[in-house]
Design an enzyme around this catalytic site. Sequence first.
Site, PDB file in Angstrom:
ATOM      1  N   LYS A  28      33.607   2.249 -55.590  1.00 16.63           N
ATOM      2  CA  LYS A  28      32.691   2.100 -56.869  1.00 16.63           C
ATOM      3  C   LYS A  28      33.285   2.760 -57.992  1.00 16.63           C
ATOM      4  CE  LYS A  28      28.230   3.476 -57.437  1.00 16.63           C
ATOM      5  NZ  LYS A  28      26.920   3.551 -57.481  1.00 16.63           N
ATOM      6  N   SER A  29      33.886   4.180 -57.749  1.00 17.12           N
ATOM      7  CA  SER A  29      34.204   5.105 -58.944  1.00 17.12           C
ATOM      8  C   SER A  29      35.686   4.401 -59.154  1.00 17.12           C
ATOM      9  CB  SER A  29      34.644   6.268 -58.221  1.00 17.12           C
ATOM     10  OG  SER A  29      33.249   6.957 -58.003  1.00 17.12           O
ATOM     11  N   GLY A 101      24.576   4.218 -63.490  1.00 15.85           N
ATOM     12  CA  GLY A 101      24.782   5.343 -63.875  1.00 15.85           C
ATOM     13  C   GLY A 101      26.171   5.805 -64.436  1.00 15.85           C
ATOM     14  N   ARG A 129      17.058   8.536 -66.267  1.00 15.53           N
ATOM     15  CA  ARG A 129      18.166   9.404 -65.957  1.00 15.53           C
ATOM     16  C   ARG A 129      18.439  10.038 -67.239  1.00 15.53           C
ATOM     17  NH1 ARG A 129      22.385   6.848 -61.715  1.00 15.53           N
ATOM     18  NH2 ARG A 129      23.100   9.079 -61.663  1.00 15.53           N
ATOM     19  N   GLN A 177      31.426  12.524 -63.976  1.00 21.05           N
ATOM     20  CA  GLN A 177      31.096  11.486 -65.204  1.00 21.05           C
ATOM     21  C   GLN A 177      31.287  12.169 -66.681  1.00 21.05           C
ATOM     22  OE1 GLN A 177      27.009  10.173 -64.107  1.00 21.05           O
ATOM     23  NE2 GLN A 177      27.846   9.053 -62.537  1.00 21.05           N
ATOM     24  N   ASP A 328      27.183  12.068 -53.423  1.00 24.79           N
ATOM     25  CA  ASP A 328      26.493  11.170 -53.132  1.00 24.79           C
ATOM     26  C   ASP A 328      25.850  11.170 -51.553  1.00 24.79           C
ATOM     27  OD1 ASP A 328      25.959  10.092 -55.777  1.00 24.79           O
ATOM     28  OD2 ASP A 328      28.124   9.221 -55.440  1.00 24.79           O
ATOM     29  N   LYS A 355      19.713  12.174 -59.893  1.00 20.70           N
ATOM     30  CA  LYS A 355      20.449  10.812 -59.641  1.00 20.70           C
ATOM     31  C   LYS A 355      19.386   9.820 -59.810  1.00 20.70           C
ATOM     32  CE  LYS A 355      24.461  12.111 -58.395  1.00 20.70           C
ATOM     33  NZ  LYS A 355      25.551  11.576 -58.788  1.00 20.70           N
ATOM     34  N   ARG A 405      20.830   4.589 -52.143  1.00 24.60           N
ATOM     35  CA  ARG A 405      21.108   5.439 -50.959  1.00 24.60           C
ATOM     36  C   ARG A 405      20.184   6.190 -50.148  1.00 24.60           C
ATOM     37  NH1 ARG A 405      26.469   5.469 -52.173  1.00 24.60           N
ATOM     38  NH2 ARG A 405      27.163   5.468 -54.314  1.00 24.60           N
TER      39      ARG A 405
END
Length: 448
Positions: A28-29, A101, A129, A177, A328, A355, A405
């Site tokens: 995903k990153s 996010g 968030r 981030q 994560d 999160k 998650r």
Amino acid sequence: MSSTAALMPLTARGARPLAGRVRVPGDKSISHRALILGALSVGRTTVTGLLEGEDVLATGKAMSLLGATVARTGPGAWSVDGVGVGGFAAPPETLDFGNAGTGSRLVMGAVAGCPVTAMFDGDASLRRRPMRRILDPLVKMGATVLQAAEGDRLPIMLAGARDPLPIVYATPVPSAQVKSAVLLAGLSAPGETVVIESEATRDHTEKMLLHFGATVTVVPDGAHGRRITLKGQPELHGADVVVPADPSSAAFPLVAALLVPGSDIVLETVMTNPLRTGLIATLREMGASIEEVDAREDGGEAMADLRVRFSQLTGVEVPPERAPAMIDEYPVLAVAAAFARGTTVMRGLKELRVKESDRLAATADLLRVNGVTVTIDGDDMIVEGFGGKGRPPGGGTVATHMDHRIAMSALVMGLATERPVAVDDAAFIATSFPGFVETMRGLGADIG
């Protein structure tokens, strides 16, 4: 994904050993960053293995609304025709990131360096968030927050800087981030933008900036930190990006195979960047059988096939400095700890409180409702394992709090507990791991 969507409860039950080979979705990153940097480049970027989950697709749509041309050319294959550094156009509508996010925060950084105004929003979970840690450095660079919900939360209207300023910024907490948002804004600033982090966080942005043609230097800073320097106003060029399998997604079948007796699986082309493999290092310390096969590298990122076999685990103490490399993965590590012999102590988990849910509290609740003793002591979590005295009882229904998650961790637990484990809603799993249930069933899991 709307918070008003129909709930999707699921239950996991113990069944036969897990077996087979599988490739979990793309990282995903890397997927987020490939789309964003492709949009900020000149020419065409081609991406293969892109994670086609809702989070990443929201970032792709945002890039289209900001003026790039983004097209799907096949399964996991995408092209991006970029607008160049500082070339974003004012979007004609709100940038809706759903549950993403990472996407929302990185795109704030990219927009902050452009003379455009954009409204950022998301679903009910993302609206909870905090965004102040992202906004603080971007305001120092010349961006303006025109509108924000209470507590500096979404929806947020952000006006990018007409003349971005380079800054030297020490991140108050380790956060890839925040670092990435500052570096993306710094692309449009003259001179050098510097980010100093006390604990090294995942370095995908630095690696990918180099891949697209930027000048980035990284040197150690302190015992565990780094100093990252970006030379501003480069001309980025479109590049080919091969997305490896996401280690955060691989964590779920990996832990399941460790816990279900007799299991033996292979997870293909998993990223093994050392800043993302804290879970693997911890599980090996606990006695896990995880073997790297056919290690290789592509686009600066290390990857390998992982052979994982059922293992008897022993509790360990996880140091706080490891948190950035596995932030994560703590929920599924906590599940593994519940099956280990003795006590596992996970230290320095403050970041889990902000999160998709208060993930620290949600993880503790996941374990407690299934008969596991867990204690939260400040920012530490202590799990009393059942190893040597049977298996955790299970039998609980886990409140997922719209957190993908937590949902996947609970379902992994149910594959090895004495009684089934249910989740109240698995719909949000699609944000990061589309096809999770089908993937697990293909290995022999009983989830339905």
